[in-house]
Design a protein around this motif. Structure first.
Motif, mmCIF file in Angstrom:
data_model
loop_
_atom_site.group_PDB
_atom_site.id
_atom_site.type_symbol
_atom_site.label_atom_id
_atom_site.label_comp_id
_atom_site.label_asym_id
_atom_site.label_seq_id
_atom_site.Cartn_x
_atom_site.Cartn_y
_atom_site.Cartn_z
ATOM 1 N N THR A 92 11.313 -6.654 10.420
ATOM 2 C CA THR A 92 11.663 -5.961 9.281
ATOM 3 C C THR A 92 11.819 -4.565 9.439
ATOM 4 O OG1 THR A 92 10.479 -7.606 8.098
ATOM 5 C CG2 THR A 92 10.865 -5.953 6.663
ATOM 6 N N PHE A 93 11.090 -3.936 10.061
ATOM 7 C CA PHE A 93 11.190 -2.409 10.351
ATOM 8 C C PHE A 93 12.548 -2.143 10.819
ATOM 9 C CE2 PHE A 93 10.701 0.504 14.014
ATOM 10 C CZ PHE A 93 10.496 1.927 13.314
ATOM 11 N N LEU A 94 12.943 -2.858 11.927
ATOM 12 C CA LEU A 94 14.266 -2.582 12.651
ATOM 13 C C LEU A 94 15.391 -2.934 11.555
ATOM 14 C CD1 LEU A 94 13.537 -4.257 16.236
ATOM 15 C CD2 LEU A 94 13.750 -1.702 15.580
ATOM 16 N N TYR A 95 15.315 -3.879 10.750
ATOM 17 C CA TYR A 95 16.406 -4.248 9.806
ATOM 18 C C TYR A 95 16.385 -2.822 8.865
ATOM 19 C CZ TYR A 95 18.380 -6.316 5.996
ATOM 20 O OH TYR A 95 19.630 -6.678 4.696
ATOM 21 N N LYS A 96 15.191 -2.442 8.431
ATOM 22 C CA LYS A 96 15.353 -1.133 7.574
ATOM 23 C C LYS A 96 15.953 -0.143 8.224
ATOM 24 C CE LYS A 96 11.487 -2.174 4.609
ATOM 25 N NZ LYS A 96 9.771 -2.128 4.580
ATOM 26 N N GLU A 97 15.830 0.003 9.489
ATOM 27 C CA GLU A 97 16.281 1.330 10.095
ATOM 28 C C GLU A 97 17.699 1.230 10.543
ATOM 29 O OE1 GLU A 97 14.450 4.320 10.835
ATOM 30 O OE2 GLU A 97 12.899 3.386 9.538
ATOM 31 N N TYR A 98 18.211 -0.198 11.080
ATOM 32 C CA TYR A 98 19.485 -0.234 11.525
ATOM 33 C C TYR A 98 20.537 -0.922 10.728
ATOM 34 C CZ TYR A 98 17.822 1.068 16.076
ATOM 35 O OH TYR A 98 17.077 2.003 17.180
ATOM 36 N N GLY A 99 19.907 -1.626 9.633
ATOM 37 C CA GLY A 99 20.709 -2.345 8.701
ATOM 38 C C GLY A 99 21.282 -3.787 9.225
ATOM 39 N N PRO A 100 22.439 -4.237 8.554
ATOM 40 C CA PRO A 100 22.824 -5.710 8.607
ATOM 41 C C PRO A 100 22.916 -6.258 10.182
ATOM 42 C CG PRO A 100 24.328 -4.599 7.368
ATOM 43 C CD PRO A 100 23.241 -3.587 7.948
ATOM 44 N N ARG A 101 23.234 -5.373 11.093
ATOM 45 C CA ARG A 101 23.048 -6.042 12.628
ATOM 46 C C ARG A 101 21.707 -6.766 12.608
ATOM 47 N NH1 ARG A 101 24.202 -1.352 14.720
ATOM 48 N NH2 ARG A 101 22.515 -0.951 16.455
ATOM 49 N N PHE A 102 20.606 -6.282 12.197
ATOM 50 C CA PHE A 102 19.258 -6.798 12.323
ATOM 51 C C PHE A 102 18.645 -7.502 11.204
ATOM 52 C CE2 PHE A 102 17.238 -4.615 16.027
ATOM 53 C CZ PHE A 102 18.304 -3.788 16.544
ATOM 54 N N GLU A 103 19.647 -8.361 10.545
ATOM 55 C CA GLU A 103 19.233 -9.079 9.392
ATOM 56 C C GLU A 103 18.186 -9.926 9.881
ATOM 57 O OE1 GLU A 103 22.257 -11.125 7.100
ATOM 58 O OE2 GLU A 103 20.424 -11.669 5.384
ATOM 59 N N PRO A 104 16.952 -9.913 9.046
ATOM 60 C CA PRO A 104 16.063 -10.814 9.875
ATOM 61 C C PRO A 104 16.128 -12.344 9.256
ATOM 62 C CG PRO A 104 15.201 -9.401 8.321
ATOM 63 C CD PRO A 104 16.414 -9.029 8.289
ATOM 64 N N SER A 105 16.079 -13.287 10.018
ATOM 65 C CA SER A 105 15.824 -14.586 9.640
ATOM 66 C C SER A 105 14.812 -14.553 8.821
ATOM 67 C CB SER A 105 15.873 -15.684 10.541
ATOM 68 O OG SER A 105 14.928 -16.604 10.098
ATOM 69 N N LYS B 31 32.936 -13.055 13.493
ATOM 70 C CA LYS B 31 33.750 -13.930 12.468
ATOM 71 C C LYS B 31 32.951 -15.084 11.930
ATOM 72 C CE LYS B 31 38.371 -15.934 12.784
ATOM 73 N NZ LYS B 31 38.493 -16.986 13.793
ATOM 74 N N ASP B 32 32.246 -15.967 12.844
ATOM 75 C CA ASP B 32 31.365 -17.073 12.363
ATOM 76 C C ASP B 32 30.402 -16.662 11.525
ATOM 77 O OD1 ASP B 32 33.394 -18.725 13.512
ATOM 78 O OD2 ASP B 32 32.097 -19.363 15.051
ATOM 79 N N LEU B 33 29.683 -15.720 12.406
ATOM 80 C CA LEU B 33 28.132 -15.536 11.803
ATOM 81 C C LEU B 33 27.781 -14.283 11.038
ATOM 82 C CD1 LEU B 33 26.329 -16.958 15.010
ATOM 83 C CD2 LEU B 33 26.687 -18.141 12.821
ATOM 84 N N GLY B 34 28.637 -13.290 11.182
ATOM 85 C CA GLY B 34 28.695 -12.112 10.282
ATOM 86 C C GLY B 34 27.946 -10.736 11.138
ATOM 87 N N GLU B 35 27.706 -9.920 10.473
ATOM 88 C CA GLU B 35 27.274 -8.808 10.689
ATOM 89 C C GLU B 35 26.266 -8.564 12.171
ATOM 90 O OE1 GLU B 35 28.876 -5.505 10.058
ATOM 91 O OE2 GLU B 35 30.084 -7.137 9.362
ATOM 92 N N ARG B 36 25.465 -9.701 12.161
ATOM 93 C CA ARG B 36 24.678 -9.589 13.280
ATOM 94 C C ARG B 36 25.487 -9.217 14.662
ATOM 95 N NH1 ARG B 36 22.897 -14.173 10.838
ATOM 96 N NH2 ARG B 36 23.356 -15.353 12.886
ATOM 97 N N PHE B 37 26.706 -9.590 14.683
ATOM 98 C CA PHE B 37 27.310 -9.400 15.968
ATOM 99 C C PHE B 37 28.410 -8.660 15.854
ATOM 100 C CE2 PHE B 37 25.442 -13.829 16.547
ATOM 101 C CZ PHE B 37 25.339 -13.818 17.749
ATOM 102 N N ARG B 38 28.397 -7.666 14.872
ATOM 103 C CA ARG B 38 29.348 -6.439 15.113
ATOM 104 C C ARG B 38 29.340 -5.647 16.371
ATOM 105 N NH1 ARG B 38 32.725 -3.763 11.889
ATOM 106 N NH2 ARG B 38 31.977 -4.906 10.111
ATOM 107 N N PRO B 39 30.357 -5.648 17.031
ATOM 108 C CA PRO B 39 30.355 -5.222 18.497
ATOM 109 C C PRO B 39 30.454 -3.748 18.381
ATOM 110 C CG PRO B 39 32.610 -6.046 17.810
ATOM 111 C CD PRO B 39 31.831 -6.637 16.780
ATOM 112 N N SER B 40 29.622 -2.994 19.428
ATOM 113 C CA SER B 40 29.851 -1.621 19.544
ATOM 114 C C SER B 40 31.001 -1.329 19.771
ATOM 115 C CB SER B 40 28.636 -1.271 20.567
ATOM 116 O OG SER B 40 29.295 -1.274 21.719
ATOM 117 N N TRP B 41 31.351 0.149 19.264
ATOM 118 C CA TRP B 41 32.745 0.605 19.574
ATOM 119 C C TRP B 41 32.636 1.096 21.152
ATOM 120 C CZ3 TRP B 41 32.069 5.171 21.662
ATOM 121 C CH2 TRP B 41 31.191 6.338 20.799
ATOM 122 N N TYR B 42 31.561 1.132 21.654
ATOM 123 C CA TYR B 42 31.506 1.614 23.198
ATOM 124 C C TYR B 42 32.097 0.447 23.857
ATOM 125 C CZ TYR B 42 29.723 3.205 27.675
ATOM 126 O OH TYR B 42 29.666 3.742 29.038
#
Ligand SMILES: NC(=O)c1ccc[n+]([C@@H]2O[C@H](COP(=O)([O-])OP(=O)(O)OC[C@H]3O[C@@H](n4cnc5c(N)ncnc54)[C@H](O)[C@@H]3O)[C@@H](O)[C@H]2O)c1
Length: 415
Positions: free
Chosen positions: A244-257, A380-391
């Motif tokens: 939950t802490f990491l989700y609060k800090e980083y946002g949708p990439r860390f959306e907790p189950s 595409k399938d699962l959403g923001e948890r998989f947004r690729p880094s621009w690096y």
């Protein structure tokens, strides 16, 4: 810098492990806690660690006795004995730490380095409680500290270069650990990378996989234990809190189950409570490879978790790469932010998580372009948890296949 005297604040699981390592390195250690009984418990723990080293014939009894004599317990700040360094391993509460650092700043010589073993609190905030922020930093040991090699050395915004260097030297040359230099960010390195992986395993279980299936798959992939065995061992409540802490800090990439919160509400906290994802006999540590019984409450908890309609389905058959790629992608985000070097990512994952070969080696095995394609499909399938880094995208566009092809100047230079 010579380290002859140290103090450790907090004589619990971590403090006693850290004090043992310092004392074995020949450093005089004062171990401080708030009550005599806690100090005694810590000293007994350290004695047990030495006994175990004698039993394993790492040390003779005489050597162990001599080294154990380097540790002295106290409940008073007056007895810290002018330490070269203090490592704080007390409660994970910001007010407690601010109070401790304010006091340490008053009672220690101006030259003393003050380190915190915090798992998640801000090093810069802790440093700001003192008049010597240049001499304050994080030294994040892993549990059990007397055996785990990794230490994350985390400067705050005002930590001076010499302090970082001295802490790295102490870890590497004196304590015989594997230190990695990590810029302050939520979760530091290892937890930041480990939790997206465990979280994806949770989402996959919501999607119909069994914990045992995923655990077996990830062990076959090369993890020392599966994510569910690890969640149960660490404690569902602790992991739920970090997730939950990491989700609060980083946002949708860390959306907790939602699974962890629901298990916590059901009182299933892992090994310590007798059930988590699996059933456990209290006080019995499961043997490696031993089949575990899945918690019979889990099916109902999954159904309840899926009722919020947030679960998305994947177009791909579940494989180990779906679970591991969020860790890989997060490593790329950490590189993108200049938090750590590629070499230190691998040291961190190998010595903090027991991942043979690290995580960036996936690029060597499959190629960065394959990794990006897979991440894009999951995005595409699962959403923001998989947004690729621009690096990652930048490296693929540049035709880089894996990290060994990068020139030193193209890896992290601003360190
Ligand atoms: N346990 C882990 O896996 C782990 C791993 C890495 C870092 N940490 C961090 O290390 C720290 C300690 O964790 P732990 O697992 O050893 O906890 P613990 O509960 O085993 O021990 C904490 C000890 O600190 C003492 N304490 C509390 N307030 C104090 C004060 N004001 N002065 C001196 N002592 C005080 C307590 O009496 C207790 O003995 C925490 O910040 C935690 O987040 C823990």
């Amino acid at each position: 810098m010579k380290f002859e005297r140290a103090a450790v604040i907090g004589a619990g699981a971590m403090g006693s492990g850290i004090a043992q390592v310092l004392s074995q390195a020949g450093i005089e250690v004062v171990l401080k806690d708030v009550k005599d009984e806690f100090v005694e418990r810590g000293l007994k723990n350290i004695k047990r660690m030495y006994d175990s080293r004698v039993k394993k014939e790492v040390l003779t009894q005489e050597e162990a006795d001599r080294l154990f004599a380097n540790v002295r317990g106290t409940t008073s700040y007056d007895e810290l004995n002018q330490p070269d360094i203090v490592i704080e391993a007390a409660l994970e509460t910001i007010d407690v730490k601010l109070d401790i650092f304010k006091t340490l700043d008053q009672v220690c010589p101006a030259s003393t380095i003050l380190a915190s073993n915090t798992s998640a609190l801000s090093i810069s905030e802790i440093a700001a409680a003192t008049k010597r922020p240049g001499k304050v930093l994080g030294m994040h040991f892993f549990n059990p500290a007397q055996t785990m090699k990794l230490v994350e050395v985390i400067p705050g915004v005002k930590t001076d270069a010499a302090t970082i260097r001295h802490a790295m030297d102490l870890c590497r040359d004196v304590m015989k650990k594997k230190p990695v230099h990590v810029k302050e960010c939520p979760g530091f390195l290892v937890n930041r990378l480990l939790f997206p992986y465990m979280n994806e395993a949770l989402w996959a279980v919501q999607g119909g996989a069994s914990p045992q299936e995923i655990d077996d798959m990830m062990v076959a992939y090369g993890m020392p234990m599966g994510p569910f065995a690890l969640l149960d061992m660490t404690g569902i409540d602790i992991c739920g809190h970090v997730n939950t802490f990491l989700y609060k800090e980083y946002g949708p990439r860390f959306e907790p189950s939602p699974l962890l919160d629901k298990l916590i509400a059901a009182g299933s906290l892992g090994q310590k409570s007798g059930s988590g994802f699996y059933l456990h006999e209290q006080g019995v540590i499961p043997k490696k490879g031993e089949p575990l019984k899945v918690n019979p409450k889990l099916d109902a908890i999954i159904k309840e978790s899926n009722a919020d309609g947030k679960l998305r389905t994947s177009s791909k058959k579940l494989d180990a790469f779906r679970i591991i790629l969020p860790m890989f992608n997060e490593a790329l985000y950490a590189l993108q932010e200049d938090v750590v070097t590629p070499e230190d990512v691998e040291i961190g994952m190998e010595f903090g998580c027991g991942m043979r070969g690290g995580i960036l080696s996936l690029a060597k095995e499959k190629g960065l372009s394959w990794c990006l394609d897979e991440i894009n499909t999951h995005h595409k399938d699962l959403g923001e948890r998989f947004r690729p880094s621009w690096y990652l995208k930048k490296l693929v566009r540049a035709g880089v296949k894996d990290f060994s092809q990068l020139q030193a100047k193209e890896t992290i230079t601003a360190r």
